[in-house]
Structures are given as C-alpha cells and as structure tokens.
Design an enzyme around this catalytic site. Structure first.
Site, PDB file in Angstrom:
ATOM      1  N   TYR A   1      41.178  34.357  44.498  1.00 37.22           N
ATOM      2  CA  TYR A   1      40.900  33.608  43.275  1.00 37.22           C
ATOM      3  C   TYR A   1      42.192  33.175  42.588  1.00 37.22           C
ATOM      4  CZ  TYR A   1      38.576  32.509  38.827  1.00 37.22           C
ATOM      5  OH  TYR A   1      38.088  31.880  37.705  1.00 37.22           O
TER       6      TYR A   1
ATOM      7  N   SER B   1      38.814  39.423  48.568  1.00 35.93           N
ATOM      8  CA  SER B   1      38.457  39.131  47.189  1.00 35.93           C
ATOM      9  C   SER B   1      37.596  37.864  47.128  1.00 35.93           C
ATOM     10  CB  SER B   1      39.718  39.028  46.332  1.00 35.93           C
ATOM     11  OG  SER B   1      39.390  39.015  44.958  1.00 35.93           O
TER      12      SER B   1
ATOM     13  N   ASP C   1      38.230  50.041  42.970  1.00 45.09           N
ATOM     14  CA  ASP C   1      38.410  48.615  42.716  1.00 45.09           C
ATOM     15  C   ASP C   1      37.626  48.205  41.471  1.00 45.09           C
ATOM     16  OD1 ASP C   1      38.607  45.853  42.761  1.00 45.09           O
ATOM     17  OD2 ASP C   1      38.136  45.661  44.886  1.00 45.09           O
TER      18      ASP C   1
ATOM     19  N   HIS D   1      41.878  47.300  44.150  1.00 43.02           N
ATOM     20  CA  HIS D   1      41.582  46.001  44.750  1.00 43.02           C
ATOM     21  C   HIS D   1      42.453  45.728  45.977  1.00 43.02           C
ATOM     22  CE1 HIS D   1      39.537  42.226  44.675  1.00 43.02           C
ATOM     23  NE2 HIS D   1      40.616  41.507  44.484  1.00 43.02           N
TER      24      HIS D   1
END
Length: 334
Positions: A92, A187, A273, A308
């Site tokens: 992202y 992600s 995460d 993450h």
C-alpha cells in the site's frame, strides 16, 4: 506490540462466515469483461538497469477500462528457455520503484513482472508511474477510501482488475511459459494476489503474506493502523455511511476470493501484526479453495513474535523452497 488477536489454536480453526453480496461473481465477471482487450500489451521497452546478469524492460499494459498500467519485467540475462513467471503486487502506498529493486525472483530463475499501483507510489519507496484517471468518487485521500460508498467506484476494483490483466499481459511477453504463472504479494499486494487467485482459474500458484482486505469487518474493529485506520477515520466523519461502506467492502473481501481459488497456495503471517490482523489471513487460508476443491496443496507459516514484517527473509526462503518443483523451466520451442 503483544499478541492482540485470537490465540493460535483458535486461528488454526477460524472459519468465519462471510456476507457475500448475491451478485459477487457477476460483479467481477462483468468488470473483467469490460477490461478485456484483444492485445493486453501496449509497449515493451528495454531499459539499462545497470545490472549485467539481469535484463529489464519497461512494460505498459492495458488495465481497468483499457488504462495504461506500467510494470517492470525482468529475466535472467542470456537465458534461452521459456521461463515460468512470477507476477508481483506491491504494498500500500508504494509504486513499482526502480527496475533493480526487486531481484529475488529473477535471481531464482523466474521471469518477473512487478506491477505498478495505479494512483499510489507517494508514501514510500521510489515512486510509481501510473496515474488513476478515475479517482474522483467521494472518499480519500488515501487509496483505500477512494470510492468507499460504491463498489463500482472503489479504487480496489480498478487495482484488482489491473492485477488480473497483469497476468494476461505477462503471458504475452517473450520468453514466458504462460501456463506457469504465480501471483505474489505482501500486505496490500497479498490481498491483491489473493483476489487474482480467485479470479484467474488457471493460475499456477499464489504466495500471500500479511494480506490486506481479509476479514475486513473484524479488522476495522481491531486496528486503526494503515488502510483500515483510513477507513475508520472516514466513517468517523461520515456517520451513517457504514451500510454503504460495508456493502462496497463485501465485493473486495479476500475471504470470498480465497473460497474461489484453484491454485496451490503458500501463506505467511505475523501473529503480532496490527496492520493486517492475523485472523484475516487465517480466515482466508482456512476457507481457501472450499468452492473449488483446491485444498490439497496449501500451507501457512506463522511467526508468533513478529508483526507486519512476518518472517521477512526467512519466509522468502520458505517461498523459494516451496516453489521448487511447482513451476519448472521449459525448453524454448524451436
């Protein structure tokens, strides 16, 4: 950050119900039909990346609504064989960056296509080169919120369509074995790769880590980090918009795509995460292929003390080992 989601034994059997709109399949079939073009590739231009062992090309292909989408295509230099291809989707806020940035898959012997994220690329990394000419619907400023009130207007409808078209495009590029294409992402890229797995029935493999867009409603209850935080911030201002937003997000739900997938799958997740809560990844994994019977070859790796970043380079090595024997180099026809 301590572990905040379900305990691992519960995650391993977590199979939540998903509220799928009745026209989920028709929505995506019609979207992809509108984007279908006879020739997916617009241009393929060689570039000097400064690397002697890798050949690179600046590729433009037709994505959503025929829009030009940029990508880097790389192959091991002086390799005559038809190669299996890895199509990678970026995280992202990131663009495709520079052609020498992502070399793992090409160094492992695969052809590699890194798709640019339309309308993104300004948050970190080295930028992108693909505008999003349709980003005028209410929402924003972040891409995850653009068009949040109508699925036809949402940014991810366009991005996911681009991703499916990227698979079509890589199959048309020289030196690629079109029957051996894998979708890979982390992600946001993981969520997009999972969508591709649900929309491209003849995909050879999908590798997903820390996927965004999985278990979206639960994630909005658990975290204010990253794209989910942007959605929550929008709904904090636009009180009463939840029903429309949740309906839009139901067309983007990774669990729904996972249920429709056919390809062998490899997942990774960090149990701490807070950007993409692990329950979403496990829900997608546990329901992966349930509508197609594609459950024989799938595995997930959990990293209890990681967030993450998940398993980072260790997990990449596991991906490389898993891919051996699944995608094979084929002789180039004479």
């Amino acid at each position: 950050m301590p572990a905040f989601d379900l305990p691992l034994p519960e995650l391993e059997r977590y199979r939540p119900a998903v509220e799928e709109p009745p026209d989920f399949d028709a929505f995506w079939q019609n979207t992809l039909k509108e984007a279908d073009r006879a020739d997916p590739v617009v241009s393929v231009r060689p570039v000097d990346s400064g690397l002697r062992l890798t050949e690179s090309w600046d590729v433009t292909f037709r994505g959503f609504a025929g829009d030009p989408v940029r990508a880097w295509f790389t192959r091991p230099a002086r390799t005559p064989q038809l190669l299996p291809a890895v199509v990678e989707f970026a995280g992202y806020g990131r663009g495709r960056g520079l052609p020498h940035e992502r070399l793992t898959w090409v160094n492992a012997g695969y052809a590699h296509l890194l798709m640019d994220n339309r309308g993104q690329g300004d948050q970190y990394g080295n930028g992108g080169a693909t505008p999003d000419p349709h980003a005028s619907a209410p929402g924003g400023p972040g891409a995850a919120v653009r068009g949040l009130l109508d699925a036809r207007d949402h940014h991810y409808r366009r991005l996911i369509t681009d991703a499916v078209r990227a698979v079509t495009a890589v199959r048309a590029l020289p030196g690629v074995n079109g029957a051996q294409v894998a979708a890979v992402g982390n992600s946001q890229g993981g969520g997009v790769a999972l969508a591709v797995a649900g929309l491209v029935p003849d995909l050879a493999a999908t590798l997903v880590t820390a996927p965004l867009l999985c278990g979206i409603r639960r994630a909005l209850d658990l975290t204010d980090a990253g794209p989910y935080g942007e959605m929550a911030a929008y709904l904090a201002v636009h009180r009463g918009a939840e029903p429309a937003a949740y309906r839009t997000l139901s067309y983007l739900e990774g669990i729904s795509f996972a249920r429709r997938a056919h390809a062998p799958a490899h997942f990774g997740v960090g149990l701490r995460d807070t950007v993409c809560p692990p329950s979403g990844a496990y829900a997608a994994f546990n329901r992966y292929g349930e509508l197609t019977g594609a459950t024989a070859r799938k595995e997930i790796h959990a990293y209890p003390y990681n967030g993450h970043e998940g398993g980072d380079a260790l997990h990449v090595r596991r991906q490389l080992d898993w891919m051996k024997g699944l995608l094979e180099v084929s002789p180039r026809p004479t």
